[in-house]
Motif scaffolding. Structure first.
Motif, PDB file in Angstrom:
ATOM      1  N   THR A  32       0.834  -1.205   0.000  1.00 10.78           N
ATOM      2  CA  THR A  32       0.000   0.000   0.000  1.00 10.78           C
ATOM      3  C   THR A  32       0.867   1.252   0.000  1.00 10.78           C
ATOM      4  N   VAL A  89      -7.591  -2.137  -0.754  1.00  7.20           N
ATOM      5  CA  VAL A  89      -6.590  -3.179  -0.517  1.00  7.20           C
ATOM      6  C   VAL A  89      -7.295  -4.523  -0.609  1.00  7.20           C
ATOM      7  N   ILE A  94      -3.388  -3.727  -4.763  1.00 11.01           N
ATOM      8  CA  ILE A  94      -3.760  -2.457  -4.157  1.00 11.01           C
ATOM      9  C   ILE A  94      -4.174  -1.539  -5.305  1.00 11.01           C
TER      10      ILE A  94
END
Length: 100
Positions: A32, A89, A94
């Motif tokens: 992320t 996510v 992501i």
């Protein structure tokens, strides 16, 4: 630092979408942070957007950790907003896109 594959769409600038395909051995929090750095055009080590200001990285990792029986959690999505972007996510990728 590990690197997944990044796909960009919708041109350049902040109107684009980033899709980061996470490797199985890469924690969701790291993936992320890398996707956000790519979205904002930052170096991940000096990124202006800090993930922990918006979500607990350890909690995010635990949501996608192996179960007590050794299986993976291959379903579900965690979605949250960061500044002017929405972050989604999933266990394998992501996605970062403009909010609104």
């Amino acid at each position: 630092m590990t690197e997944g594959r990044v796909n960009e769409s919708n041109g350049c600038g902040f109107g684009r979408r980033i899709q980061y395909e996470r490797r199985a051995d890469e924690p969701p929090s790291i993936a992320t942070a890398l996707a956000l750095a790519q979205y904002y055009g930052d170096d991940v080590t000096a990124a202006s957007t800090q993930l922990y200001d918006y979500i607990d990285p350890e909690a995010l990792d635990s949501l996608f950790a192996e179960t007590n029986r050794g299986g993976s959690r291959a379903t579900g999505t965690v979605e949250f907003e960061i500044e002017d972007a929405v972050v989604a996510v999933r266990h394998d990728r992501i996605e970062v896109r403009p909010s609104g």
